[in-house]
Design an enzyme around this catalytic site. Structure first.
Site, PDB file in Angstrom:
ATOM      1  N   GLU A  74     -30.300  -9.718  16.935  1.00 41.41           N
ATOM      2  CA  GLU A  74     -29.993 -10.478  15.915  1.00 41.41           C
ATOM      3  C   GLU A  74     -31.075 -11.394  15.773  1.00 41.41           C
ATOM      4  O   GLU A  74     -31.922 -11.582  16.454  1.00 41.41           O
ATOM      5  CB  GLU A  74     -29.029 -11.614  16.933  1.00 41.41           C
ATOM      6  N   ASN A 112     -27.630  -8.300  10.063  1.00 35.48           N
ATOM      7  CA  ASN A 112     -26.995  -9.639   9.773  1.00 35.48           C
ATOM      8  C   ASN A 112     -27.453 -10.202   8.680  1.00 35.48           C
ATOM      9  O   ASN A 112     -28.537 -11.050   9.119  1.00 35.48           O
ATOM     10  CB  ASN A 112     -26.896 -10.454  11.026  1.00 35.48           C
ATOM     11  N   HIS A 156     -18.221  -7.143  18.481  1.00 35.49           N
ATOM     12  CA  HIS A 156     -19.553  -7.052  18.817  1.00 35.49           C
ATOM     13  C   HIS A 156     -19.561  -8.301  20.277  1.00 35.49           C
ATOM     14  O   HIS A 156     -18.860  -9.258  20.193  1.00 35.49           O
ATOM     15  CB  HIS A 156     -20.676  -7.517  17.948  1.00 35.49           C
ATOM     16  N   CYS A 210     -24.645 -20.288  17.891  1.00 41.72           N
ATOM     17  CA  CYS A 210     -24.490 -19.247  16.526  1.00 41.72           C
ATOM     18  C   CYS A 210     -26.153 -18.615  16.663  1.00 41.72           C
ATOM     19  O   CYS A 210     -27.342 -19.299  17.170  1.00 41.72           O
ATOM     20  CB  CYS A 210     -24.668 -20.108  15.378  1.00 41.72           C
ATOM     21  N   ARG A 256     -24.858  -6.702  20.832  1.00 42.02           N
ATOM     22  CA  ARG A 256     -25.898  -7.804  20.056  1.00 42.02           C
ATOM     23  C   ARG A 256     -26.761  -8.247  21.134  1.00 42.02           C
ATOM     24  O   ARG A 256     -26.264  -8.736  22.395  1.00 42.02           O
ATOM     25  CB  ARG A 256     -25.102  -8.571  19.574  1.00 42.02           C
ATOM     26  N   ASP A 266     -20.656 -23.571  15.657  1.00 44.28           N
ATOM     27  CA  ASP A 266     -20.500 -22.286  16.535  1.00 44.28           C
ATOM     28  C   ASP A 266     -21.417 -22.703  17.652  1.00 44.28           C
ATOM     29  O   ASP A 266     -22.486 -21.787  17.761  1.00 44.28           O
ATOM     30  CB  ASP A 266     -20.934 -21.136  15.804  1.00 44.28           C
ATOM     31  N   ASP A 310     -16.094 -10.769  15.909  1.00 46.90           N
ATOM     32  CA  ASP A 310     -17.011 -11.367  16.853  1.00 46.90           C
ATOM     33  C   ASP A 310     -16.197 -11.783  18.241  1.00 46.90           C
ATOM     34  O   ASP A 310     -14.961 -12.390  18.022  1.00 46.90           O
ATOM     35  CB  ASP A 310     -17.593 -12.656  16.210  1.00 46.90           C
ATOM     36  N   GLU A 365     -22.491 -10.093  22.702  1.00 50.25           N
ATOM     37  CA  GLU A 365     -23.974 -10.674  22.927  1.00 50.25           C
ATOM     38  C   GLU A 365     -24.400 -11.063  24.365  1.00 50.25           C
ATOM     39  O   GLU A 365     -23.381 -11.155  25.279  1.00 50.25           O
ATOM     40  CB  GLU A 365     -24.049 -11.780  21.921  1.00 50.25           C
ATOM     41  N   ASP A 415     -18.230 -12.845  20.723  1.00 49.66           N
ATOM     42  CA  ASP A 415     -19.301 -13.592  21.460  1.00 49.66           C
ATOM     43  C   ASP A 415     -19.644 -12.937  22.517  1.00 49.66           C
ATOM     44  O   ASP A 415     -19.962 -11.899  22.747  1.00 49.66           O
ATOM     45  CB  ASP A 415     -18.186 -15.101  21.884  1.00 49.66           C
ATOM     46  N   TYR A 440     -15.221  -8.452   8.237  1.00 48.99           N
ATOM     47  CA  TYR A 440     -15.762  -8.923   9.411  1.00 48.99           C
ATOM     48  C   TYR A 440     -15.406 -10.332   9.673  1.00 48.99           C
ATOM     49  O   TYR A 440     -15.391 -11.119   9.160  1.00 48.99           O
ATOM     50  CB  TYR A 440     -17.506  -9.145   9.369  1.00 48.99           C
TER      51      TYR A 440
END
Length: 297
Positions: free
Chosen positions: A192, A216, A117, A127, A162, A63, A90, A119, A92, A48
């Protein structure tokens, strides 16, 4: 593993096969090519690429949306090239609106990763375990998921949706959003930062059968650290351990530097470190020697 002349064999199909297997698939986080190789050499079936770790390693900052899509894709490309196991990255927010998502998906796919993923946070994002997040509308995010589905060229490229809305709108809204993202075409769902074991169980129960689910296990984050057996009992298909490798590396480097500063040389630390020869073997020097012999005029 990660040989220069042998690329990964169908990593996207392999990832889907692993997700369909019994028990949750464990994906340790990697923040660069070296940490990715270590994950693979430890025997894990998937890597990941953590956005948190990528930001920390590239710019030494938190982040909070500081990296561009180009910087993230470049890191994903290096990681995917370093290992033979599938890489989930990731991506974002997709770095803009639905049109930006089209390009983001295509660039990550070209980079060789097996899935990403996306989001539903407002840019610049944070984050998922930090405070102060904000989310876009559910319909706008569903449109971004539809754009991602339309943009991928390989149908096996995995799209994980996400939602960070639990901290903003509550768990009911997060579950509803996840359902709408599945309807928009997401392959896997990722709610999340639930903050209690009861909330974790609700996510698993209410989204059971809708799509495979991500848990997660953010080291030190807001979600309770439940056992892998319990995660499996609840029915999660993929478990991310995003930043443990980064934290371990930070602790090791800090300890080394403290000793160096106190003692003037690193001599006392060497018994606890890989040897020079062992490390060069780990990163593939024997393969280089073989290639030199093979292609020597």
């Amino acid at each position: 593993m990660g040989n220069l002349l042998s690329g990964p064999s169908a990593p996207r199909a392999r990832l889907r096969e692993l997700l369909a297997g019994p028990g949750p698939l464990v994906a340790p986080g990697a923040y660069d090519a070296l940490s990715a190789r270590l994950v693979e050499q430890a025997g894990f079936d998937v890597v990941y690429m953590t956005g948190f770790g990528t930001t920390a390693s590239l710019v030494g900052r938190p982040d909070v949306g500081l990296l561009s899509g180009t910087e993230m894709v470049d890191n994903a490309r290096r990681i995917a090239a370093a290992v033979d196991v599938p890489v989930i990255a990731d991506a974002d927010t997709g770095y803009g609106n639905a049109i930006n998502v089209v390009r983001t998906v295509q660039l990550y796919e070209q980079a060789g990763v097996a899935g990403i993923h996306l989001e539903d946070q407002v840019m610049p994002k944070k984050c998922g375990h930090m405070s102060g997040k904000a989310v876009i509308g559910a319909e706008e995010m569903a449109g971004k998921i539809r754009a991602a589905v339309a943009a991928r060229r390989d149908p096996d490229f995995l799209l994980i949706a996400r939602t960070d809305s639990a901290a903003v709108e509550g768990l009911d809204a997060a579950i509803a959003r996840a359902r709408s993202y599945a309807e928009a075409g997401a392959d896997v769902l990722f709610v999340e930062a639930p903050t209690s074991e009861d909330d974790i169980a609700r996510v698993a129960d209410e989204l059971k059968g809708v799509a495979p689910l991500v848990f997660n296990w953010a080291e030190g984050g807001r979600t309770p650290p439940i056992t892998l057996d319990r995660i499996g009992e609840l029915g999660f298909s993929l478990v991310l351990y995003p930043i443990g490798t980064l934290l371990a590396a930070t602790a090791g480097i800090r300890s080394f530097l403290e000793t160096l500063r106190a003692e003037g040389t690193p001599a006392s630390t060497l018994p606890d470190l890989p040897t020079f020869e062992g490390f060069t073997d780990l990163i593939g020097l024997p393969e280089i020697h073989d290639l030199e012999s093979r292609f020597r005029p």
